[in-house]
Write an enzyme that holds these catalytic residues in place. Structure first.
Site, PDB file in Angstrom:
ATOM      1  N   ARG A   1       0.835  -1.220   0.000  1.00 23.05           N
ATOM      2  CA  ARG A   1       0.000   0.000   0.000  1.00 23.05           C
ATOM      3  C   ARG A   1       0.868   1.268   0.000  1.00 23.05           C
ATOM      4  O   ARG A   1       0.508   2.274   0.618  1.00 23.05           O
ATOM      5  CB  ARG A   1      -0.961   0.031   1.195  1.00 23.05           C
ATOM      6  CG  ARG A   1      -1.889  -1.134   1.295  1.00 23.05           C
ATOM      7  CD  ARG A   1      -2.907  -1.177   0.159  1.00 23.05           C
ATOM      8  NE  ARG A   1      -3.869  -2.224   0.416  1.00 23.05           N
ATOM      9  CZ  ARG A   1      -3.718  -3.492   0.024  1.00 23.05           C
ATOM     10  NH1 ARG A   1      -2.646  -3.848  -0.668  1.00 23.05           N
ATOM     11  NH2 ARG A   1      -4.637  -4.390   0.301  1.00 23.05           N
TER      12      ARG A   1
ATOM     13  N   SER B   1     -10.823  -0.611   3.666  1.00 21.65           N
ATOM     14  CA  SER B   1      -9.983  -0.786   4.861  1.00 21.65           C
ATOM     15  C   SER B   1      -9.426   0.553   5.294  1.00 21.65           C
ATOM     16  O   SER B   1      -8.748   1.217   4.511  1.00 21.65           O
ATOM     17  CB  SER B   1      -8.807  -1.713   4.544  1.00 21.65           C
ATOM     18  OG  SER B   1      -9.285  -2.931   4.054  1.00 21.65           O
TER      19      SER B   1
ATOM     20  N   GLU C   1      -4.687   3.650   6.100  1.00 20.01           N
ATOM     21  CA  GLU C   1      -4.448   3.434   4.672  1.00 20.01           C
ATOM     22  C   GLU C   1      -5.126   4.579   3.894  1.00 20.01           C
ATOM     23  O   GLU C   1      -4.671   4.982   2.833  1.00 20.01           O
ATOM     24  CB  GLU C   1      -5.079   2.079   4.284  1.00 20.01           C
ATOM     25  CG  GLU C   1      -4.955   1.732   2.837  1.00 20.01           C
ATOM     26  CD  GLU C   1      -5.553   0.348   2.519  1.00 20.01           C
ATOM     27  OE1 GLU C   1      -5.306  -0.621   3.274  1.00 20.01           O
ATOM     28  OE2 GLU C   1      -6.257   0.266   1.510  1.00 20.01           O
TER      29      GLU C   1
HETATM   30  C1  LIG Z   1     -15.461  -0.583  -0.544  1.00 21.49           C
HETATM   31  C2  LIG Z   1     -14.005  -0.326  -0.803  1.00 21.49           C
HETATM   32  C3  LIG Z   1     -13.131  -1.381  -0.981  1.00 21.49           C
HETATM   33  C4  LIG Z   1     -11.779  -1.149  -1.239  1.00 21.49           C
HETATM   34  N1  LIG Z   1     -10.951  -2.217  -1.414  1.00 21.49           N
HETATM   35  C5  LIG Z   1      -9.642  -2.026  -1.669  1.00 21.49           C
HETATM   36  C6  LIG Z   1      -8.781  -3.152  -1.865  1.00 21.49           C
HETATM   37  O1  LIG Z   1      -9.192  -4.293  -1.866  1.00 21.49           O
HETATM   38  N2  LIG Z   1      -7.461  -2.896  -2.121  1.00 21.49           N
HETATM   39  C7  LIG Z   1      -6.967  -1.632  -2.174  1.00 21.49           C
HETATM   40  O2  LIG Z   1      -5.751  -1.485  -2.402  1.00 21.49           O
HETATM   41  N3  LIG Z   1      -7.770  -0.547  -1.991  1.00 21.49           N
HETATM   42  C8  LIG Z   1      -9.085  -0.716  -1.735  1.00 21.49           C
HETATM   43  N4  LIG Z   1      -9.905   0.362  -1.535  1.00 21.49           N
HETATM   44  C9  LIG Z   1      -9.339   1.716  -1.548  1.00 21.49           C
HETATM   45  C10 LIG Z   1      -9.474   2.460  -2.917  1.00 21.49           C
HETATM   46  O3  LIG Z   1     -10.440   1.859  -3.726  1.00 21.49           O
HETATM   47  C11 LIG Z   1      -8.135   2.465  -3.671  1.00 21.49           C
HETATM   48  O4  LIG Z   1      -7.141   3.076  -2.897  1.00 21.49           O
HETATM   49  C12 LIG Z   1      -8.251   3.243  -4.999  1.00 21.49           C
HETATM   50  O5  LIG Z   1      -7.068   3.068  -5.752  1.00 21.49           O
HETATM   51  C13 LIG Z   1      -8.527   4.721  -4.810  1.00 21.49           C
HETATM   52  O6  LIG Z   1      -8.848   5.244  -6.086  1.00 21.49           O
HETATM   53  P1  LIG Z   1      -9.615   6.638  -6.231  1.00 21.49           P
HETATM   54  O7  LIG Z   1      -9.615   6.973  -7.678  1.00 21.49           O
HETATM   55  O8  LIG Z   1     -10.933   6.558  -5.588  1.00 21.49           O
HETATM   56  O9  LIG Z   1      -8.637   7.599  -5.426  1.00 21.49           O
HETATM   57  P2  LIG Z   1      -9.040   8.918  -4.622  1.00 21.49           P
HETATM   58  O10 LIG Z   1      -9.693   8.523  -3.348  1.00 21.49           O
HETATM   59  O11 LIG Z   1      -9.750   9.863  -5.511  1.00 21.49           O
HETATM   60  O12 LIG Z   1      -7.596   9.478  -4.298  1.00 21.49           O
HETATM   61  C14 LIG Z   1      -6.745   8.782  -3.412  1.00 21.49           C
HETATM   62  C15 LIG Z   1      -5.388   9.506  -3.369  1.00 21.49           C
HETATM   63  O13 LIG Z   1      -4.760   9.399  -4.640  1.00 21.49           O
HETATM   64  C16 LIG Z   1      -4.521  10.674  -5.192  1.00 21.49           C
HETATM   65  N5  LIG Z   1      -4.775  10.570  -6.632  1.00 21.49           N
HETATM   66  C17 LIG Z   1      -5.924  10.151  -7.219  1.00 21.49           C
HETATM   67  N6  LIG Z   1      -5.768  10.140  -8.546  1.00 21.49           N
HETATM   68  C18 LIG Z   1      -4.501  10.536  -8.805  1.00 21.49           C
HETATM   69  C19 LIG Z   1      -3.748  10.740  -9.992  1.00 21.49           C
HETATM   70  N7  LIG Z   1      -4.262  10.523 -11.210  1.00 21.49           N
HETATM   71  N8  LIG Z   1      -2.468  11.181  -9.882  1.00 21.49           N
HETATM   72  C20 LIG Z   1      -1.922  11.410  -8.667  1.00 21.49           C
HETATM   73  N9  LIG Z   1      -2.587  11.257  -7.507  1.00 21.49           N
HETATM   74  C21 LIG Z   1      -3.868  10.813  -7.577  1.00 21.49           C
HETATM   75  C22 LIG Z   1      -5.496  11.611  -4.495  1.00 21.49           C
HETATM   76  O14 LIG Z   1      -5.052  12.951  -4.511  1.00 21.49           O
HETATM   77  C23 LIG Z   1      -5.529  11.017  -3.105  1.00 21.49           C
HETATM   78  O15 LIG Z   1      -4.401  11.430  -2.367  1.00 21.49           O
HETATM   79  C24 LIG Z   1     -11.282   0.176  -1.293  1.00 21.49           C
HETATM   80  C25 LIG Z   1     -12.172   1.259  -1.130  1.00 21.49           C
HETATM   81  C26 LIG Z   1     -13.529   1.012  -0.899  1.00 21.49           C
HETATM   82  C27 LIG Z   1     -14.448   2.169  -0.752  1.00 21.49           C
END
Ligand SMILES: Cc1cc2nc3c(=O)[nH]c(=O)nc-3n(C[C@H](O)[C@H](O)[C@H](O)COP(=O)(O)OP(=O)(O)OC[C@H]3O[C@@H](n4cnc5c(N)ncnc54)[C@H](O)[C@@H]3O)c2cc1C
Length: 342
Positions: free
Chosen positions: A168, A243, A338
């Site tokens: 992570r 998580s 996380e």
């Molecule tokens: C129900 C649920 C289940 C999940 N299960 C998992 C799992 O199994 N494994 C896991 O690893 N994660 C899991 N996650 C966490 C999440 O889905 C991941 O971390 C995902 O990659 C976040 O993507 P996002 O586009 O929503 O990021 P955001 O929440 O929009 O952003 C997260 C961070 O990344 C930065 N960011 C976003 N896009 C960019 C970009 N293009 N360039 C630079 N920085 C950027 C943002 O500024 C922020 O700091 C889960 C979340 C939920 C709600």
């Protein structure tokens, strides 16, 4: 010529964070190409302001209104850009949904990311924390990414070793935090399925599905999706960011010491020590299912903090800190979030 980018003022971020928190952004803009992003970054209000690039908002906890500019990534595109007999190189725009990319790969009969089915969010955020689930991580298929450097507006290519992927973790969460916006990601996927069914309940779920012999990537995706649906709350029903804490890694000596005291303590060997499930530690401290008015800890998954409706981000953050303190007190183990706390 791209149209002039538009900045909206005082925009509700409620639809853009999976906790469903009612916060606003002072400024908000979308970009669908590198040119649009550069045009936005050239605007005086944007230059002067704090910037937050937003994907699906599924790994964020807003504890206050955001007084800067939220840049919503909508760069699309999914294509196979190269291939040989065994592999295909797939390029995905950073604003594509991660699960959409998994489905695209399955449609092309490519394997490698099926164990990461149904992880919410965008492709561009996936490298930030090297997303992982069910025995697979992004880094296993990662080839390279392109990212725009905020200070110069220049595009830079990062190969796997330059990304500093860990559990992570990546350089984009560490030393290069807030310095780059990921614009596209390239993954090397396999033409011959290499099923990875060792982790969790995949094997038994496949049996329940009546799959005998070697499962296809599609079977694995369906099994993983079914497990995830049964275990994790759907943010559309109840606000959460998956998580909330990472699973801590402790030394073997510390693990042995705790195991003598807490017989049921689970642990998995990792290089340099033992990984302990944070959910178990949190549950042992009595948090599972606890509710504090509109927020609390999920009743089936102690790792997930939830907004039952109308919660404030600060309250969820304070609850997280209380959980960290109680785990520290009982086990002498430090939990780390996380989720990105804003
Ligand atoms: C129900 C649920 C289940 C999940 N299960 C998992 C799992 O199994 N494994 C896991 O690893 N994660 C899991 N996650 C966490 C999440 O889905 C991941 O971390 C995902 O990659 C976040 O993507 P996002 O586009 O929503 O990021 P955001 O929440 O929009 O952003 C997260 C961070 O990344 C930065 N960011 C976003 N896009 C960019 C970009 N293009 N360039 C630079 N920085 C950027 C943002 O500024 C922020 O700091 C889960 C979340 C939920 C709600």
């Amino acid at each position: 010529m791209s149209p002039a980018p538009t900045l909206e003022a005082n925009v509700s971020l409620r639809p853009y964070n999976t906790f469903g928190l009612e916060v606003t952004a002072r400024w908000f803009a979308r970009f669908a190409s590198v040119e649009e992003l550069r045009a936005l970054l050239a605007l005086p209000q944007v230059q002067a302001a704090e910037k937050l690039v937003l994907g699906g908002g599924s790994n964020l906890l807003f504890t206050r209104n955001f007084e800067g500019v939220v840049l919503k990534n909508e760069i699309r595109g999914l294509e196979i850009v190269d291939q040989d007999e065994e592999t295909a190189l797939v390029r995905a725009g950073a604003g594509e949904s991660w699960h959409g990319l998994v489905q695209y790969a399955l449609g092309q009969e490519l394997s490698g990311i099926e164990n990461l089915s149904l992880i919410p969010g965008t492709v561009g955020a996936a490298p930030l924390q090297n997303i992982g689930a069910y025995g697979a991580e992004l880094k296993d298929t990662f080839e390279q990414l392109e990212a725009l450097e905020l200070s110069t507006g220049r595009l830079r290519t990062f190969l796997g070793p330059e990304c500093g992927f860990g559990y992570r973790e990546s350089v984009f969460k560490g030393p290069l935090k807030n310095q780059f916006i990921v614009t596209n990601v390239l993954l090397r996927l396999h033409k011959q399925g290499r099923p990875n069914v060792r982790y969790g309940d995949i094997q038994t779920t496949l049996q329940d599905m009546g799959i005998e012999g070697d499962p296809t990537p599609l079977h694995i995706s369906e099994a993983v999706s079914s497990i995830r649906r049964s275990k994790l709350p759907d943010p559309a029903q109840i606000g959460n960011a998956g998580s909330f804490f990472k699973n801590p890694e402790i030394s073997q000596a510390k693990f042995d010491e705790l195991k003598a005291q807490f017989e049921g303590l689970p642990g998995y060997p990792v290089p340099g020590g033992v990984k302990v499930p944070a959910a178990w530690l949190i549950e042992q401290c009595g948090w599972k299912g606890q509710r504090r008015g509109p927020h609390g800890v999920h009743d089936r998954q102690a790792l997930v903090l939830v907004n039952h409706g109308g919660a404030q981000g600060q309250d969820i953050r304070d609850l997280a800190y209380e959980i960290i303190a109680s785990v520290r007190e009982k086990f002498g183990i430090e939990l780390h979030p996380e989720v990105n706390i804003m």
